[in-house]
Design an enzyme around this catalytic site. Structure first.
Site, PDB file in Angstrom:
ATOM      1  N   HIS A 300       0.759  -1.076   0.050  1.00 16.49           N
ATOM      2  CA  HIS A 300       0.001  -0.068   0.091  1.00 16.49           C
ATOM      3  C   HIS A 300       0.995   1.319  -0.139  1.00 16.49           C
ATOM      4  O   HIS A 300       0.557   2.321   0.571  1.00 16.49           O
ATOM      5  CB  HIS A 300      -0.992   0.153   1.288  1.00 16.49           C
ATOM      6  CG  HIS A 300      -2.332   0.649   0.934  1.00 16.49           C
ATOM      7  ND1 HIS A 300      -3.353   0.056   0.880  1.00 16.49           N
ATOM      8  CD2 HIS A 300      -2.566   1.877   0.878  1.00 16.49           C
ATOM      9  CE1 HIS A 300      -4.637   0.760   0.756  1.00 16.49           C
ATOM     10  NE2 HIS A 300      -4.073   2.081   0.739  1.00 16.49           N
ATOM     11  N   ARG A 303       1.803   2.677   3.370  1.00 19.56           N
ATOM     12  CA  ARG A 303       0.799   3.559   4.275  1.00 19.56           C
ATOM     13  C   ARG A 303      -0.207   2.624   5.239  1.00 19.56           C
ATOM     14  O   ARG A 303      -0.826   3.044   5.783  1.00 19.56           O
ATOM     15  CB  ARG A 303      -0.156   4.173   3.232  1.00 19.56           C
ATOM     16  CG  ARG A 303       0.649   5.105   2.221  1.00 19.56           C
ATOM     17  CD  ARG A 303      -0.197   5.579   1.220  1.00 19.56           C
ATOM     18  NE  ARG A 303      -1.279   6.348   1.153  1.00 19.56           N
ATOM     19  CZ  ARG A 303      -0.976   7.940   1.514  1.00 19.56           C
ATOM     20  NH1 ARG A 303      -0.107   8.179   1.312  1.00 19.56           N
ATOM     21  NH2 ARG A 303      -2.030   8.463   1.690  1.00 19.56           N
TER      22      ARG A 303
HETATM   23  C1  LIG Z   1      -2.302   9.294  -1.620  1.00 18.16           C
HETATM   24  C2  LIG Z   1      -2.659   7.837  -1.968  1.00 18.16           C
HETATM   25  C3  LIG Z   1      -3.910   7.342  -1.508  1.00 18.16           C
HETATM   26  C4  LIG Z   1      -4.284   5.987  -1.793  1.00 18.16           C
HETATM   27  N1  LIG Z   1      -5.373   5.382  -1.899  1.00 18.16           N
HETATM   28  C5  LIG Z   1      -5.558   4.289  -2.022  1.00 18.16           C
HETATM   29  C6  LIG Z   1      -6.993   3.767  -1.862  1.00 18.16           C
HETATM   30  O1  LIG Z   1      -7.913   4.360  -1.777  1.00 18.16           O
HETATM   31  N2  LIG Z   1      -7.202   2.298  -2.151  1.00 18.16           N
HETATM   32  C7  LIG Z   1      -5.975   1.555  -2.410  1.00 18.16           C
HETATM   33  O2  LIG Z   1      -6.032   0.422  -2.499  1.00 18.16           O
HETATM   34  N3  LIG Z   1      -4.712   1.950  -2.498  1.00 18.16           N
HETATM   35  C8  LIG Z   1      -4.490   3.246  -2.028  1.00 18.16           C
HETATM   36  N4  LIG Z   1      -3.362   3.801  -2.328  1.00 18.16           N
HETATM   37  C9  LIG Z   1      -2.348   2.627  -2.531  1.00 18.16           C
HETATM   38  C10 LIG Z   1      -1.940   2.807  -3.864  1.00 18.16           C
HETATM   39  O3  LIG Z   1      -2.933   2.206  -4.649  1.00 18.16           O
HETATM   40  C11 LIG Z   1      -0.456   1.944  -4.217  1.00 18.16           C
HETATM   41  O4  LIG Z   1      -0.580   0.772  -3.632  1.00 18.16           O
HETATM   42  C12 LIG Z   1       0.752   2.701  -3.719  1.00 18.16           C
HETATM   43  O5  LIG Z   1       0.471   4.196  -3.985  1.00 18.16           O
HETATM   44  C13 LIG Z   1       1.851   2.221  -4.363  1.00 18.16           C
HETATM   45  O6  LIG Z   1       2.928   2.776  -4.061  1.00 18.16           O
HETATM   46  P1  LIG Z   1       3.836   4.074  -4.570  1.00 18.16           P
HETATM   47  O7  LIG Z   1       3.023   5.218  -4.044  1.00 18.16           O
HETATM   48  O8  LIG Z   1       5.108   4.171  -3.898  1.00 18.16           O
HETATM   49  O9  LIG Z   1       3.903   4.028  -6.147  1.00 18.16           O
HETATM   50  C14 LIG Z   1      -3.065   5.277  -1.927  1.00 18.16           C
HETATM   51  C15 LIG Z   1      -1.870   5.552  -2.173  1.00 18.16           C
HETATM   52  C16 LIG Z   1      -1.598   7.158  -1.907  1.00 18.16           C
HETATM   53  C17 LIG Z   1      -0.351   7.501  -2.242  1.00 18.16           C
END
Ligand SMILES: Cc1cc2nc3c(=O)[nH]c(=O)nc-3n(C[C@H](O)[C@H](O)[C@H](O)COP(=O)(O)O)c2cc1C
Length: 403
Positions: A300, A303
């Site tokens: 994620h 996060r």
């Molecule tokens: C600001 C933000 C919001 C995100 N919201 C979601 C979400 O609503 N649902 C989800 O499955 N992943 C969410 N993610 C994770 C992303 O889908 C993804 O797994 C992640 O950003 C990949 O890592 P990277 O930012 O280093 O490319 C979010 C990531 C960020 C940065």
């Protein structure tokens, strides 16, 4: 002693090549951004601190994200020389269908807060560049409006399993009716991760007007102007929500969910199913046995669980374990085209990017997302050519040495 002469005007004149003047400041900033890191720098200046931190930040001490990026940074790419690389084909497959580039837009929540053009800008770039786009359950533009903005884009709907199962079924039915190709179930959020930057910044959605945010408005007037003069910032999948973000997440995420619930999901969704947030080989096997068509190795973007497995490190073992049973995609920590190429070489069928396109969005809306794609595409092509390969299928573990 070197003989010297006074240069003649006729010799100087051809050297005078001033850069073309770009009057549009956004176009100028985007033109001058050569890497995703450069776009991040622009994004940081263009958006309020709490919005930038929400996007850029990760959970707890942010170790998961740092480690994921560090592994990409520290791996070694192994080229093979003397191959004809005059034409490089970047086409890859998602769910058995070709796609122009080996990266897709990961689902991200609250996208219209980062830039008022939000999800519509991202899905339009997806359509123009032939990249799949996953709309988040936490999106700020409705399933139907996103479909309308880019009817020909490949769209997936990302679902969080809700406590209220009927609400989840309703979202799936809407996605199906609006032509979404696949369902992406995110499974690494049984509870919300602790994003400490957000707590420290007093981050709220929509941003609350406090002394701090009013002062910030003076520093980012166009962001605030756009926020206040465009469609109010709401969650598009929740028609009536008037609580805090924490209450919202609590309502949404179902901590009782287990693998048995995939049966319910399979019964409610008859299209391709992607499971995102896989962090062990055993879980990859379990969800594929339960009917997943693709898995996304992901923590994620760091996060959720801190000190989680680095998805890239997990990749070769999952690839071996799954064989041809399911597609294996990977995300977290990708900030360059070379990162994408390394993931493909280690066995990924394709990748997802999150922050890389969000930095572009914050830096310049639709044009910024497009610039992010342009940067990554050039890097993918150049890296493949320098490695001596002309198509994605030629990439293999011989091209990467992990530290
Ligand atoms: C600001 C933000 C919001 C995100 N919201 C979601 C979400 O609503 N649902 C989800 O499955 N992943 C969410 N993610 C994770 C992303 O889908 C993804 O797994 C992640 O950003 C990949 O890592 P990277 O930012 O280093 O490319 C979010 C990531 C960020 C940065």
């Amino acid at each position: 002693m070197t003989d010297r002469q006074i240069p003649k005007w006729s010799e100087l004149r051809p050297l005078l090549r001033p850069k073309p003047v770009e009057l549009d400041p956004t176009a100028r900033r985007l033109r001058d951004a050569l890497t995703i890191g450069d776009l991040r720098t622009v994004a940081r200046r263009r958006t309020p601190r709490s919005v930038f931190d929400y996007t850029d930040g990760a959970a707890e001490a942010e170790i998961s994200l740092r480690r994921a990026r560090a592994l990409f940074r520290d791996l070694e790419l192994q080229p093979s020389i003397l191959h004809d690389v005059s034409a490089v084909d970047t086409t890859t497959q998602y769910l058995g269908r070709p796609s122009a580039l080996p990266f897709a837009f990961a689902p991200t929540g609250f996208t219209r807060m980062m830039h008022h053009e939000g999800e519509r800008a991202v899905v339009r770039v997806a359509q123009e560049r032939d990249i799949p786009y996953a709309l988040s359950t936490m999106g700020t533009t409705s399933i139907e409006a996103v479909a309308q903005a880019a009817p020909d884009a490949r769209k997936w709907f990302q679902l969080y399993v809700w406590k209220d199962r009927a609400a989840g079924e309703d979202l799936m039915a809407r996605a199906k009716a609006a032509g979404y190709e696949a369902l992406m179930l995110t499974v690494d959020v049984p509870v919300a991760g602790a994003r400490l930057r957000d707590v420290r910044n007093g981050f709220a959605i929509p941003p609350a007007l406090t002394v701090r945010t009013v002062l910030d408005a003076g520093m980012h007037p166009s962001w605030w102007m756009n926020l206040l003069t465009t469609e109010p910032l709401t969650f598009a999948s929740l028609s009536a929500w008037d609580g805090t973000v924490a209450e919202l997440l609590d309502k949404l995420f179902d901590p009782t969910m287990t693998i048995a619930d995939l049966e319910w999901l399979r019964a409610s969704w008859d299209g391709p199913l992607i499971i995102k947030g896989i962090q062990t080989v055993a879980d990859a096997q379990r969800v594929v046995a339960a009917g997943a068509d693709a898995v996304v190795l992901s923590n994620h973007g760091g996060r959720q669980l801190d000190r989680a497995p680095v998805p890239l490190r997990l990749l070769p073992d999952v690839r071996d374990a799954l064989g041809a049973d399911a597609e294996v995609w990977v995300d977290t920590g990708i900030t360059s085209g070379a990162d994408v190429v390394a993931a493909l070489a280690l066995g990924a069928d394709a990748t997802l990017i999150g922050r890389a396109y969000l930095y572009g969005l914050m830096a310049g809306g639709h044009r910024g997302v497009d610039r992010a794609v342009e940067i990554l595409e050039k890097e993918v092509r150049r890296t493949m050519a320098l490695l001596g390969v002309t198509w994605v299928g030629e990439l293999g573990p011989q091209h990467v040495r992990l530290p």
